[in-house]
Design a protein around this motif. Sequence first.
Motif, PDB file in Angstrom:
ATOM      1  N   GLU A 294      42.268  44.571  38.292  1.00 42.88           N
ATOM      2  CA  GLU A 294      42.712  43.188  38.151  1.00 42.88           C
ATOM      3  C   GLU A 294      42.087  42.260  39.193  1.00 42.88           C
ATOM      4  O   GLU A 294      42.424  41.068  39.260  1.00 42.88           O
ATOM      5  CB  GLU A 294      44.242  43.116  38.257  1.00 42.88           C
ATOM      6  N   ALA A 297      40.164  39.209  37.655  1.00 41.25           N
ATOM      7  CA  ALA A 297      41.090  38.214  37.110  1.00 41.25           C
ATOM      8  C   ALA A 297      41.776  37.442  38.229  1.00 41.25           C
ATOM      9  O   ALA A 297      42.002  36.229  38.113  1.00 41.25           O
ATOM     10  CB  ALA A 297      42.131  38.901  36.223  1.00 41.25           C
ATOM     11  N   ARG A 298      42.099  38.134  39.309  1.00 41.99           N
ATOM     12  CA  ARG A 298      42.758  37.457  40.429  1.00 41.99           C
ATOM     13  C   ARG A 298      41.800  36.486  41.119  1.00 41.99           C
ATOM     14  O   ARG A 298      42.213  35.427  41.602  1.00 41.99           O
ATOM     15  CB  ARG A 298      43.273  38.491  41.428  1.00 41.99           C
ATOM     16  N   ARG A 299      40.504  36.840  41.183  1.00 44.39           N
ATOM     17  CA  ARG A 299      39.523  35.896  41.735  1.00 44.39           C
ATOM     18  C   ARG A 299      39.464  34.640  40.872  1.00 44.39           C
ATOM     19  O   ARG A 299      39.371  33.524  41.388  1.00 44.39           O
ATOM     20  CB  ARG A 299      38.150  36.542  41.811  1.00 44.39           C
ATOM     21  N   ASN A 300      39.514  34.810  39.556  1.00 39.11           N
ATOM     22  CA  ASN A 300      39.528  33.645  38.666  1.00 39.11           C
ATOM     23  C   ASN A 300      40.787  32.807  38.891  1.00 39.11           C
ATOM     24  O   ASN A 300      40.740  31.570  38.871  1.00 39.11           O
ATOM     25  CB  ASN A 300      39.445  34.087  37.207  1.00 39.11           C
ATOM     26  N   TRP A 301      41.918  33.482  39.098  1.00 39.01           N
ATOM     27  CA  TRP A 301      43.173  32.781  39.417  1.00 39.01           C
ATOM     28  C   TRP A 301      43.013  31.985  40.712  1.00 39.01           C
ATOM     29  O   TRP A 301      43.436  30.834  40.801  1.00 39.01           O
ATOM     30  CB  TRP A 301      44.292  33.799  39.548  1.00 39.01           C
ATOM     31  N   ARG A 302      42.411  32.619  41.741  1.00 39.05           N
ATOM     32  CA  ARG A 302      42.177  31.921  43.021  1.00 39.05           C
ATOM     33  C   ARG A 302      41.349  30.663  42.807  1.00 39.05           C
ATOM     34  O   ARG A 302      41.684  29.592  43.328  1.00 39.05           O
ATOM     35  CB  ARG A 302      41.455  32.846  44.000  1.00 39.05           C
ATOM     36  N   ALA A 304      40.957  28.907  40.116  1.00 38.68           N
ATOM     37  CA  ALA A 304      41.733  27.895  39.397  1.00 38.68           C
ATOM     38  C   ALA A 304      42.707  27.178  40.334  1.00 38.68           C
ATOM     39  O   ALA A 304      42.885  25.956  40.246  1.00 38.68           O
ATOM     40  CB  ALA A 304      42.493  28.542  38.233  1.00 38.68           C
ATOM     41  N   LYS A 305      43.336  27.933  41.230  1.00 45.45           N
ATOM     42  CA  LYS A 305      44.235  27.315  42.203  1.00 45.45           C
ATOM     43  C   LYS A 305      43.472  26.364  43.127  1.00 45.45           C
ATOM     44  O   LYS A 305      43.966  25.273  43.460  1.00 45.45           O
ATOM     45  CB  LYS A 305      44.936  28.399  43.032  1.00 45.45           C
ATOM     46  N   GLU A 308      42.837  23.205  41.266  1.00 41.70           N
ATOM     47  CA  GLU A 308      44.049  22.373  41.223  1.00 41.70           C
ATOM     48  C   GLU A 308      44.250  21.652  42.560  1.00 41.70           C
ATOM     49  O   GLU A 308      44.599  20.465  42.590  1.00 41.70           O
ATOM     50  CB  GLU A 308      45.264  23.244  40.905  1.00 41.70           C
TER      51      GLU A 308
END
Length: 319
Positions: A294, A297-302, A304-305, A308
Amino acid sequence: MNKGHIDTSKPVAIVGAGLVGAGWAIAFARAGLAVRVYDANARIAEAAIPWATGQLRALHAHGLIDESPETVAGRLQMVDSLEAAISDAAYVQESVLERLDVKRKLMTDIDAVADADVIIGSSSSGMPASAFSCDLTISPRVIIAHPVNPPYLVPVVELVPSTQTVAETTAFVEKLMVGIGQSVVRVRKEIEGFVLNRLQAALLREAWALQRDGVASCEDIDKTVRDGLGWRWSFMGPFETIDLNAPEGVADYARRLGPLYYSIAKSRVDDGPWDPELIARVEHDRRQHLPADELAARRNWRDAKLMEFAARQVESGES
């Protein structure tokens, strides 16, 4: 992000198209510059522009670029040789492997084909330019320009001249970086790790030691930064933080808490390097919260944050 005027009449070159190099390509292209991208590794080269285009779409979705992603991506050109990348370029951003022999060979290769006035910035994260760029024709025009990854989302960049870098080089790169929306830190003297990674190293040293000593888990240490220190650090640095944390300011804070911090520092003087057993413990601890499959996916989440956060900074006029 606030941007100044930049000369878009000449391209910039990215040499080394991994995550950092491709991130730099986005930062330059977003600012209106034509960008030539080169990587000796065909697999990395093939993936760079498609990856950058995907990131540009995400930036557009967050309102962080006004132009269409395809328009910005159209400024990116993959080339198949170092000479093709840097010919007639105003600036070269080197982002190859953090190894002395690799960087020195690249500098000698650039020296053999570079125009007489091209400026070269290195993304080196801790290795001073004097270690790999001196005594060449290009040496006065080489400087460290160390970003935080990803550079198109986190704006700070450290400028660190070598012992042979001339003042005009530093001035040129500072103007360029401000022009594309980066926040410039001028490091006054060469030191391993520069400013950013020395600060990060101090925090990491304590974090690993706290986990090793059984004081707290990786997750609880992360919480302490994420849900505590990080809230303030997202908009102010350590000196402003403590200046506001005592009634009479920074000197008052130093008088009150200086002895405590000195005692803490003394308690860590015998710490050695992270050994294999400790690394395995931390790896096991982290994988309880984030399985290895994962990580991407977590890098992509980072990212995106970060987008934002950057969008809110733009809305508030703080960046």
